[in-house]
Structures are given as structure tokens and as C-alpha cells.
Design a protein around this motif. Sequence first.
Motif: not given
Length: 400
Positions: A282-295
Motif C-alpha cells: 500500500s506504499q505510495t509510488k513516490y513516498d509522497q504524503n497527501p496534503e490534509p485540508p487547511e482546517d
Amino acid sequence: MSSKPQAVLGGRSAELFLSEYWQKQPLLIRNAFPEIEQLIEPEELAGLSLDDSVESRIILERSPVDWELRHGPFTEKTFKNLPKSHWTLLVQALDHQIPAVADLLEAFQFIPNWRTDDIMASFAPVGGSVGPHYDYYDVFLIQAHGQRRWQLGQPCDEDTELLPNLPVRILRDFVPTHDWILNPGDMLYLPPGLAHHGVAENDCMTFSVGFRAPSDQEIINDFVHYLLAKSNQASRYTDPDLQVQANPGWISHAAVEKVADTLQRMVSDRAQITSWMGEYLSQTKYDQNPEPPEDDYPEAEVKELLHDNLSVRREESSRFIYTGDPNNPQQLFINGNPMDIPPMTQSMILYLCKKRHYNPANLSMFCETPENLKLLTRLLNLGVIYFEEDRFVDEEPFQE
């Protein structure tokens, strides 16, 4: 999986495709994706290659034995200085950038999600190619714009000779056995190890839907690191039955068997292997972390937005997989992280893992259960799913 004929497979059932073609023989399917030209224009693809967060390459053919490889990000000047023919732009993980391209993956649900790698796009003017080569993995080649001529050749393996001293893998010998021209919407399936050569007939773009095929070395390496992280330092080699040896320099057969038993126990623990696979696959292809919403979303707002029919999507780079029984998930893995499954949420988790673009009406029904609402809110606040600005339209143009 239903045995219903699927348009994307040319009217074949998924069962028939898997039994007769998957990793066995190629298959050409005409007009598999009739609306494909609407997804992205070549100029947009070139624009993505200017972004330093996007993996891109340009391959130029100067002669059949002289090839050049350039790595992005590129500039507008790069494209102005390219020759008029015989080059190819490759942009990796286009599905991470464009939600409509990511939606194409729902057409391949007859293959487990964890096997999916990404969708690569290639643009080439007339004569553009990456040379005759073979891949270690399965691939579906979807013609998105223009025409490309595909020639298929002989089966290959690690002993197949390549041209020496080149930055790209080009076969020394290529013996064509099939010859097809693909038009927009056509799709060609290729099993691993089959030689192939695609050449642009005119300005054209091709999507390559690739599937993960970890090597034995990759599996062993990652699993060993997992075991090391989970191992108990207090667990040690013991030999209370030690016998006097004629020569202390000898490793006895009994000692070998003890170590073999330890290794066998570690690699035969199915629960441990399952947990490792969930994290690894389940690891992402580029070890990137999705950005959570500002709030952070409060639960009340989530319910309100769902009732407003706002479209909901899985974040394009995120991978959702689960373990347990097919209809009774026991653990959820998202982007390499294990997540416990709260009671009463199994059905919603099945829905989230199966789809990528979610109907808010379905999510609203799930969220009538407080546990589902709490879990959905958590996933939204992690950024692994998100609300779009537009309202949901249930078109599903690429479904069977």
C-alpha cells in the motif's frame, strides 16, 4: 467477479481474459475507451514535464544504435530545441496528477488494486519511439491521441541481448510477429517479457497502465527490514542440548537445524506475512504524503457537504488495500500505514477500497452509522480522500 462481458475487454469476461490472456498472450481490443481523447491534450502533458515534482524523461533516437536519454524537469526552451521527429516525452504517474486519468483504473478492477503501479503517458511526433524492448510487468497500452504502430516480437528474459553502452534498454535483435496500428480508444495488452516496438505514425499520445511486479530481491529486502523492525531482541539462539565436539571449529548439523528452524518459523508466519504485504503493497509510488485540508472537518460539516452532493475522491496517489476475508476486512492499510477497522465500518471500507470516485449519496447512507461518519471524517482530515468543488455526476464512462 461476474462473468459478464466487459466492453473494455472487447466483450470478453474478466474470467476469460485472466485464464486465456493474462501473462500468457497479447490481446488487441479496438475502441476499448471511446472517450479517451477528452482526458488530456499533448500540450498539458508537456506542461506537466516542467514541474519538478513530476517524473519525466525525453528519449531521442539519433540512429537505431544511438539513443539519448534526458531527465526532467524540462523548460519551454527544451521543447523548442527538439528535432521535428524521432523523440518521445514520457511522464510517469499521470494518474496522480489528473483525477479523470486516475478514474481509468476502475476499468481494471478484475486485477487486484495492489498490483497496480501507475499510468504513464508518452507523447511523440512522427517516428518517435523508445526502441524495441521488453518489460518485466504486464501493461495495457491505450491510444489516447493520434496513431501508433505497434510491432510485437519474441519472448525475452534476462539472458536476451541488449545493445551495449546505451542509456536505455534496446534489444539487439527484434523479430516482429504482429503488426498493428492503434487509433484513439484502442488498447493493446502485453504480458511480461514480450518484445514490442511502438512508433508514432503522427503526433500521438499513449497511456501505459502498468502493474507492479516486485522482484524476489525486492520482496526479500523489504520483508527482512520489516522483520528486523518487529523482532524481539530478547529472543536468542539457545542450545541447552549442546554436546562436546571433537573439533570446536565445526558448525554441527544440529546447530544448522536450529538456525534453519528459526528462519523457517519467521518466514512461514502467515499473519506476519499478511501484515507486511499490507504495509509494503500500500506504499505510495513516490513516498509522497497527501496534503490534509487547511482546517480539520468536523463531523457535522462532513454530513452537510455529503447532503449537498459534493463529489468525493480518493487522493490520486493514495493506495487503499485490506486484509481478512473478501467481504469481511480485518485490517485496512493506507499508504503503508496499518489502520484498525472500527466495528460497523466494514461495508464502507469495502466501498472505499473498490472505488476511487465516490457517490456522496452512498457515503451519506454509510454515515448514518456514527462509526462510519467518524472514520470518513478521519480519512478526510488525513487528506487521503477529499471533497471536490463540483457536485457529483454519476457518469461512469469507462465502466463495463
